[in-house]
Scaffold this active site. Sequence first.
Site, PDB file in Angstrom:
ATOM      1  N   THR A  39       0.838  -1.207   0.000  1.00 44.67           N
ATOM      2  CA  THR A  39       0.000   0.000   0.000  1.00 44.67           C
ATOM      3  C   THR A  39       0.873   1.259   0.000  1.00 44.67           C
ATOM      4  O   THR A  39       0.607   2.203  -0.743  1.00 44.67           O
ATOM      5  CB  THR A  39      -0.913  -0.002   1.246  1.00 44.67           C
ATOM      6  OG1 THR A  39      -1.634  -1.231   1.244  1.00 44.67           O
ATOM      7  CG2 THR A  39      -1.880   1.153   1.240  1.00 44.67           C
ATOM      8  N   HIS A  42       2.136   1.864  -3.375  1.00 48.40           N
ATOM      9  CA  HIS A  42       1.127   2.448  -4.271  1.00 48.40           C
ATOM     10  C   HIS A  42       1.084   3.969  -4.124  1.00 48.40           C
ATOM     11  O   HIS A  42       0.934   4.690  -5.102  1.00 48.40           O
ATOM     12  CB  HIS A  42      -0.263   1.863  -3.982  1.00 48.40           C
ATOM     13  CG  HIS A  42      -0.464   0.484  -4.555  1.00 48.40           C
ATOM     14  ND1 HIS A  42      -0.329   0.229  -5.897  1.00 48.40           N
ATOM     15  CD2 HIS A  42      -0.806  -0.681  -3.979  1.00 48.40           C
ATOM     16  CE1 HIS A  42      -0.564  -1.051  -6.121  1.00 48.40           C
ATOM     17  NE2 HIS A  42      -0.852  -1.635  -4.964  1.00 48.40           N
TER      18      HIS A  42
HETATM   19 ZN   LIG Z   1      -0.589  -3.104   4.440  1.00 46.01          ZN
END
Ligand SMILES: [Zn+2]
Length: 323
Positions: A39, A42
Amino acid sequence: MKAAVYRGPKDIKVEEVPEPKVSARKVLVKFKAGSICGTDLHFYRGDWKIKAGRIIGHDACGVRADTGERVVMIPLTYCGSCYFCQRGMPTSCERYGQFMGINRNGFFAESIAIRPKYLVPVPENVCDEEAAIVEPVALALHVMDLLKPNVGDWATIIGQGPIGLLMTQVAKLKGCRVIAVDLEDYRLELSAAYGAEFCVNAGREDVVKRVKEITERGSDVVVEAAGKTRAVEQTPRMVRNGGRVALVGEFKGRMNFEDADEACFFTTYLSPVEYPMAVHLIAKKLVDVKGLITHRFRLRDFEKALQAADNVVEKPIKVVVTK
Ligand SMILES: [Zn+2]
Ligand SMILES: [Zn+2]
């Protein structure tokens, strides 16, 4: 104090920020170690956007300033009394279901003010580095518990990044035979070390064909942990009739259910419920997170840590950041 602050794509740097305020409801936790998650990458790459000025990080451990106890921090906030919380789905909390490090300030900071209900004590035999990688363990437990495989079932895990590798380990604990799928041989080598019976390189082999060959009638359970639309689209052709598919990495794609009679598909997210068990399994050496660590950095060198995590040439799996 110092913290890793998101300003925009390719612009996450360590900055001087104000100390967090401790209130009657919150305690101060001093950062010990954390790990970089897909994440965070990202955000770094610009795939997903968050508010500029946000402190990132959602997998970390620290020390409670009031008691001196080492703790893992749960990044999800939930009320405990709304419709979804009362039904055991705190992830969907309607009152303040938020994610620290995404839509509120996260853990890559020298200290954080946090409610004690989000803290899980860390036993002595779990080191800081291990306690920095709890989120994907909790997620793997959540997903495999929802999939409910039987002993001896085939579990096909697409994607052998940190989450997929932990799914492989937890599927083995559940008594499954695992087919691990990835594009990188260095990851598949670890899958084999963690007990995957078959390791399929999707860059060289037709995964659907291979899974059908191995299992004869399709995999009993399938996990999409690669974060790829193409992998999502392949899942209906891999699962056996009446099997179950968990979408963890990516939820988009055009799926054809012709070959997936009576199979069940669902998306799933992290849940705070599995955190104590995740810590327990690490302490009992039933789940290994240490073997996933490929890089180590200090919090002040956070940018370098992100660059390493983002560089395939360096063969990263888990990048750990310590105080
Ligand atoms: Zn995570
Ligand atoms: Zn709630």
